[in-house]
Design a protein around this motif. Sequence first.
Motif, PDB file in Angstrom:
ATOM      1  N   MET A 112      24.210  64.368  43.593  1.00  0.00           N
ATOM      2  CA  MET A 112      24.915  63.287  42.985  1.00  0.00           C
ATOM      3  C   MET A 112      26.311  63.423  43.080  1.00  0.00           C
ATOM      4  O   MET A 112      26.963  64.405  42.464  1.00  0.00           O
ATOM      5  N   THR A 113      27.250  62.647  43.491  1.00  0.00           N
ATOM      6  CA  THR A 113      28.700  62.756  43.828  1.00  0.00           C
ATOM      7  C   THR A 113      29.188  61.747  42.365  1.00  0.00           C
ATOM      8  O   THR A 113      28.742  61.163  41.614  1.00  0.00           O
ATOM      9  N   HIS A 114      30.318  62.521  42.003  1.00  0.00           N
ATOM     10  CA  HIS A 114      30.957  62.021  40.871  1.00  0.00           C
ATOM     11  C   HIS A 114      31.769  60.567  41.140  1.00  0.00           C
ATOM     12  O   HIS A 114      32.058  60.152  42.160  1.00  0.00           O
ATOM     13  N   LEU A 115      31.849  59.694  40.215  1.00  0.00           N
ATOM     14  CA  LEU A 115      32.725  58.326  40.416  1.00  0.00           C
ATOM     15  C   LEU A 115      34.142  58.558  40.556  1.00  0.00           C
ATOM     16  O   LEU A 115      34.599  59.518  40.499  1.00  0.00           O
ATOM     17  N   PRO A 116      34.749  57.687  41.252  1.00  0.00           N
ATOM     18  CA  PRO A 116      36.189  57.954  41.755  1.00  0.00           C
ATOM     19  C   PRO A 116      36.940  57.819  40.254  1.00  0.00           C
ATOM     20  O   PRO A 116      36.698  57.167  39.474  1.00  0.00           O
ATOM     21  N   ALA A 117      38.027  58.776  40.466  1.00  0.00           N
ATOM     22  CA  ALA A 117      38.681  59.176  39.224  1.00  0.00           C
ATOM     23  C   ALA A 117      40.132  58.954  39.477  1.00  0.00           C
ATOM     24  O   ALA A 117      40.531  58.854  40.776  1.00  0.00           O
ATOM     25  N   ILE A 118      41.116  58.695  38.744  1.00  0.00           N
ATOM     26  CA  ILE A 118      42.449  58.764  39.065  1.00  0.00           C
ATOM     27  C   ILE A 118      43.344  59.458  37.975  1.00  0.00           C
ATOM     28  O   ILE A 118      42.902  59.559  36.878  1.00  0.00           O
ATOM     29  N   GLN A 119      44.234  60.313  38.654  1.00  0.00           N
ATOM     30  CA  GLN A 119      45.203  60.958  37.792  1.00  0.00           C
ATOM     31  C   GLN A 119      46.362  60.258  37.165  1.00  0.00           C
ATOM     32  O   GLN A 119      46.939  59.336  37.825  1.00  0.00           O
ATOM     33  N   LEU A 120      46.412  59.951  35.908  1.00  0.00           N
ATOM     34  CA  LEU A 120      47.289  59.134  35.071  1.00  0.00           C
ATOM     35  C   LEU A 120      48.725  59.376  35.373  1.00  0.00           C
ATOM     36  O   LEU A 120      49.570  58.435  35.317  1.00  0.00           O
ATOM     37  N   TYR A 121      49.072  60.475  36.224  1.00  0.00           N
ATOM     38  CA  TYR A 121      50.685  60.955  36.618  1.00  0.00           C
ATOM     39  C   TYR A 121      50.694  59.596  37.728  1.00  0.00           C
ATOM     40  O   TYR A 121      52.029  59.242  37.526  1.00  0.00           O
ATOM     41  N   THR A 122      49.695  59.094  38.194  1.00  0.00           N
ATOM     42  CA  THR A 122      50.075  58.231  39.404  1.00  0.00           C
ATOM     43  C   THR A 122      50.698  56.797  38.667  1.00  0.00           C
ATOM     44  O   THR A 122      51.619  56.192  39.207  1.00  0.00           O
ATOM     45  N   VAL A 123      50.265  56.426  37.594  1.00  0.00           N
ATOM     46  CA  VAL A 123      50.632  55.413  36.804  1.00  0.00           C
ATOM     47  C   VAL A 123      51.541  55.640  35.702  1.00  0.00           C
ATOM     48  O   VAL A 123      51.357  54.885  34.621  1.00  0.00           O
ATOM     49  N   ARG A 124      52.153  56.674  35.793  1.00  0.00           N
ATOM     50  CA  ARG A 124      52.961  57.112  34.555  1.00  0.00           C
ATOM     51  C   ARG A 124      54.045  56.377  33.930  1.00  0.00           C
ATOM     52  O   ARG A 124      54.142  56.010  32.775  1.00  0.00           O
ATOM     53  N   GLU A 125      54.764  55.323  34.834  1.00  0.00           N
ATOM     54  CA  GLU A 125      55.573  54.685  34.325  1.00  0.00           C
ATOM     55  C   GLU A 125      54.911  53.478  33.578  1.00  0.00           C
ATOM     56  O   GLU A 125      55.468  52.933  32.579  1.00  0.00           O
ATOM     57  N   ALA A 126      53.747  52.866  34.200  1.00  0.00           N
ATOM     58  CA  ALA A 126      53.235  51.711  33.684  1.00  0.00           C
ATOM     59  C   ALA A 126      52.311  52.372  31.953  1.00  0.00           C
ATOM     60  O   ALA A 126      52.496  51.749  31.344  1.00  0.00           O
ATOM     61  N   MET A 127      51.989  53.465  32.027  1.00  0.00           N
ATOM     62  CA  MET A 127      51.212  53.957  31.025  1.00  0.00           C
ATOM     63  C   MET A 127      52.284  54.372  29.792  1.00  0.00           C
ATOM     64  O   MET A 127      51.951  53.863  28.606  1.00  0.00           O
ATOM     65  N   ALA A 128      53.574  54.694  30.184  1.00  0.00           N
ATOM     66  CA  ALA A 128      54.558  54.747  29.311  1.00  0.00           C
ATOM     67  C   ALA A 128      55.117  53.056  28.510  1.00  0.00           C
ATOM     68  O   ALA A 128      55.240  53.039  27.585  1.00  0.00           O
ATOM     69  N   GLU A 129      54.996  52.167  29.261  1.00  0.00           N
ATOM     70  CA  GLU A 129      55.048  50.828  28.881  1.00  0.00           C
ATOM     71  C   GLU A 129      54.057  50.270  27.919  1.00  0.00           C
ATOM     72  O   GLU A 129      54.108  49.467  26.899  1.00  0.00           O
ATOM     73  N   ASP A 130      52.753  50.446  28.895  1.00  0.00           N
ATOM     74  CA  ASP A 130      51.584  49.730  27.807  1.00  0.00           C
ATOM     75  C   ASP A 130      50.465  50.497  28.160  1.00  0.00           C
ATOM     76  O   ASP A 130      49.716  50.139  29.358  1.00  0.00           O
ATOM     77  N   ARG A 131      50.046  51.554  27.503  1.00  0.00           N
ATOM     78  CA  ARG A 131      49.012  52.322  27.762  1.00  0.00           C
ATOM     79  C   ARG A 131      47.513  51.525  27.898  1.00  0.00           C
ATOM     80  O   ARG A 131      46.866  51.691  28.863  1.00  0.00           O
ATOM     81  N   ALA A 132      47.277  50.730  26.833  1.00  0.00           N
ATOM     82  CA  ALA A 132      45.895  50.050  26.666  1.00  0.00           C
ATOM     83  C   ALA A 132      46.000  49.182  28.078  1.00  0.00           C
ATOM     84  O   ALA A 132      45.005  49.129  28.667  1.00  0.00           O
ATOM     85  N   SER A 133      47.058  48.323  28.397  1.00  0.00           N
ATOM     86  CA  SER A 133      46.912  47.726  29.707  1.00  0.00           C
ATOM     87  C   SER A 133      46.669  48.354  30.920  1.00  0.00           C
ATOM     88  O   SER A 133      45.956  47.824  31.775  1.00  0.00           O
ATOM     89  N   THR A 134      47.212  49.476  30.922  1.00  0.00           N
ATOM     90  CA  THR A 134      47.297  50.201  32.103  1.00  0.00           C
ATOM     91  C   THR A 134      45.708  50.437  32.472  1.00  0.00           C
ATOM     92  O   THR A 134      45.193  50.540  33.399  1.00  0.00           O
TER      93      THR A 134
END
Length: 246
Positions: A1-23
């Motif tokens: 069984m393979t894992h679900l697609p994941a994302i490294q949050l560094y990718t959206v670091r600017e958006a995370m800094a502005e609004d973590r919940a929305s991102t």
Amino acid sequence: MTHLPAIQLYTVREAMAEDRASTLRQLADMGYGAIEVHRPTDDPAGLRALIEDLGLKVCAAHAGDAVGNPEPGPVFEAIASLGTDLAVVPGGRPKEDRSTRDGIERIADEVNRLLPYAQAAGLRLGYHNHDHELTRIDGQYALDRLLDQVDDEMFLEVDTYWAAAGGADVLELLGRYGDRVKVLHLKDGPGVRGPANVALGEGSLAVAEYVAAAPYAWRVVEFDKCETDIFDAVARSHDYLARLAS
């Protein structure tokens, strides 16, 4: 069984800094099932509450703040509190340390120093490559020399883009490292240092072959930089991975 697609949050670091919940909500709405955290000590309790509300998992977290830290225990405790058991040392050393014999020995010493702290927190410790570790030292990849000097319990997070940019045969690496590869960083683009990344499947890298060569590793989308709308590129990357799994 393979894992679900994941994302490294560094990718959206600017958006995370502005609004973590929305991102995080945008990522969940795209279909991402897991995230990899690059700053685990930034309010881990609050982050875990958000990801649980969204039905997300944490596949791994980077432990960069532990490198060189005389008191690394709290970093690993923060990672464990996020609900993952994989902590990754993301380089964090000068280029010369990652591409020379003496430097690799220093990295190995540091990884071996950190290992008991990770284990005390119930974590496995891994290493993330960049292109420098694919320099050849006496005919052997620097990364191979590192693995020869660290505890066998250390896993690998193979950044396929950086491995290709370093000149490695990525498929050969993945085949040789086998189930020691617990996490794949997937990026696309021209396969060299410098240019921006593009959505998976839209560059020159053999992403589908990399995924097939490590079927049980987490598939983590990452962009170091992007010249188009990052959320559009991230969504297209998710859809590409979903098609591979269908």
